[in-house]
Design a protein around this motif. Sequence first.
Motif, short mmCIF file in Angstrom:
data_model
loop_
_atom_site.label_atom_id
_atom_site.label_comp_id
_atom_site.label_asym_id
_atom_site.label_seq_id
_atom_site.Cartn_x
_atom_site.Cartn_y
_atom_site.Cartn_z
N CYS A 91 0.88 -1.16 0.21
CA CYS A 91 0.09 0.08 0.06
C CYS A 91 0.99 1.17 0.07
O CYS A 91 2.01 1.37 0.94
CB CYS A 91 -0.90 -0.10 1.35
N HIS A 109 0.13 3.96 1.00
CA HIS A 109 -0.37 4.96 2.10
C HIS A 109 0.02 4.35 3.55
O HIS A 109 -0.05 5.11 4.62
CB HIS A 109 -1.75 5.20 2.20
N SER A 167 -6.30 -5.42 -2.09
CA SER A 167 -6.62 -4.12 -1.31
C SER A 167 -5.73 -4.05 -0.07
O SER A 167 -5.28 -5.14 0.58
CB SER A 167 -8.17 -4.46 -0.79
N TYR A 218 -7.35 1.24 0.29
CA TYR A 218 -6.79 1.50 -1.00
C TYR A 218 -6.87 0.04 -1.78
O TYR A 218 -6.57 -0.88 -1.25
CB TYR A 218 -5.35 2.01 -0.81
N ARG A 238 -2.54 5.27 6.48
CA ARG A 238 -3.37 6.50 5.71
C ARG A 238 -2.52 7.54 5.51
O ARG A 238 -3.07 8.72 5.57
CB ARG A 238 -4.54 6.65 6.46
#
Length: 660
Positions: free
Chosen positions: A378, A380, A395, A401, A614
Amino acid sequence: MEQPSPTSRVSVLLPYKFDMAFTYEAQGPLAPGTLVRVPLGRRMVVGAVWDEPPDEAVKTRPVAEVLDFPKLPEDLRTFIDWVGGYTLAPRGDVLALTLKEKLLEAPPKRAKSFAFGGADAARPGPALSVIQEAAAVALRSTVAEAAFSVTLLDGVTGSGKTEVYLEAVAAALRLGKQVLVLLPEIALSVQMLARFEARFGARPAVWHSELTPAQRRETYRAVAQGRADVVVGARSALFLPFADLGLIVVDEEHETSFKQEDGVMYHARDMAVVRGKFCAAPVLLVSATPSLETAENAAQGRYRKLDLPARHGGATMPRMEALDMREAPPERGKFLSPLLVAAMRETLAREEQAMLFLNRRGYAPLTLCRTCGHRLSCPHCSAWLVEHKASPRLSCHHCGYSLQRPAKCPTCEAEHSFVPIGPGVERIAEEVAELFPDVAALTMASDVIAGPAQAAEAAEKISKREVGIIIGTQMVAKGWHFPHLTLVGVVDADLGLAGGDLRAGEHTVQMLHQVAGRAGRAEAPGRVLLQSYDPSHPVIEALLSGDLPAFLEQEAALRRPGHWPPFGRLAALIVSAEDERIADQAARALARVAPQGEGVQMLGPAPAPIALLRGRHRRRLLLRTRRDIAVQPLLRAWLAQVPLPRQVKLDVDVDPVSFM
């Protein structure tokens, strides 16, 4: 000529990020708890008159409207103040957990009302065993005292704990009191509501995030007006404005999902004890695998304890075995040992049901390039992307995301080189379909079963034996009663034991013991097979022996010398910022002025296990103290010394459960 009512000043707490109450002018006196509409800046908001003297010096604005709604009861107002002080959350944020303006709106006249109340406490329940009846007598007596107390109902899986605590519910209803039953998973409300209706002839009110706005408004009003006699709900139900709460039950009290991990960080089990104290009501904690905190409180005499040591109706505890995956490995590219597959065939041949448990959603937890080893992660969060075949997408389970699997590797540009590594429940379901093509299988996971309606449909299929194999995550470990299920296979019993989580061993024992308890709950005996690459691990040995008290004592012996919970107090500070350098600077500034002294220790700062979440870089500091030293005054004094820049977010987690 009528004289105008004299004005008075009142303090009003608003459900926003304010710790202070605001002073307003009212026409005549207003009792604490009265709900009012008041101006805040250029808008009108709803708040509650609060139990503290108004500021006589400030310039005030008038109360715009007194709402026609029951007052927030005194015990709830005291509870809100206490939760704010304990968690260091603004009291307004705590008030927001109970007071939302939309809940106060009157339903349209044409709208149908949801029926509430009607539980028949005199309706006879099922016949109880001698041991069950002894526990029920003790609980009835406790409820009749109409005073605060805490009781642990410790019973093995299948011992009939629910039927016993429903006797306590009946006793509270006979006194005209309201009852709150907290469940850790809204899907569990399916079977709970059915059992409640069978016992009392009516369904209780429910409270969870899946309700429609209209259902929430109606339920909220019914609770405040005393029309809802029993509420079954998730942790947020603890903040409902009960008119006359007389019993609180926390079912599966050991479950970590009772901890709210963002916003106001509270543990619903612990806060249930506090709310019971403020409303002078008994609190009942129920579990087959009590948390170490609860077990220690019972051992020290702070909580009463009742035991149900045997299964009800002659059922026996399942036989538990470890499958050493080094000696009986699965085929290449597969994840089920031949020994487990053989046991499944035998079970299905007897027309019984089997369950496979793996606490991992999706198809595969990791996808990498077989040419260069690049892992899809990811952007983030510090997390690998989880492949989901049903979507089909990869995911992030932290921020949401997602992307489709790339056609070529972004590092080496090899085409179609990505392969899934490791299993999730979707991959196990795929393997099951290959092995048992003629057997109906059902997957139970939170991304497949979205709410109580789908959970009810799944439970009905299993009960009607329309399903031969159940494949599930932790959702299947909690409280389900499937009488034809006799075999449970744990695909990866070692999962969750790695890493430095303080409670990893305890939580793994609890989860696996609970999922094992789904087997053999009726006449046919149960069998549980644990696939493990380390069968000599203390957790696996504790599960095989069935001696959970001995395991908890071993855990206690490890934690006691270092003042780790429950033998000491712990608070976490999580510093985060989009700029990693700013996050580091803020964490170091806090560390420089950390509390010191005998029985006080600060650990960190260090990157959190999920160091990027995040898009924010996270640093963690831990404050640990002896049990006789409260952490809240230390935290307040500590944080007051460090003005943090606006780019920095600081979360305070008193009594952390997760260390992610």
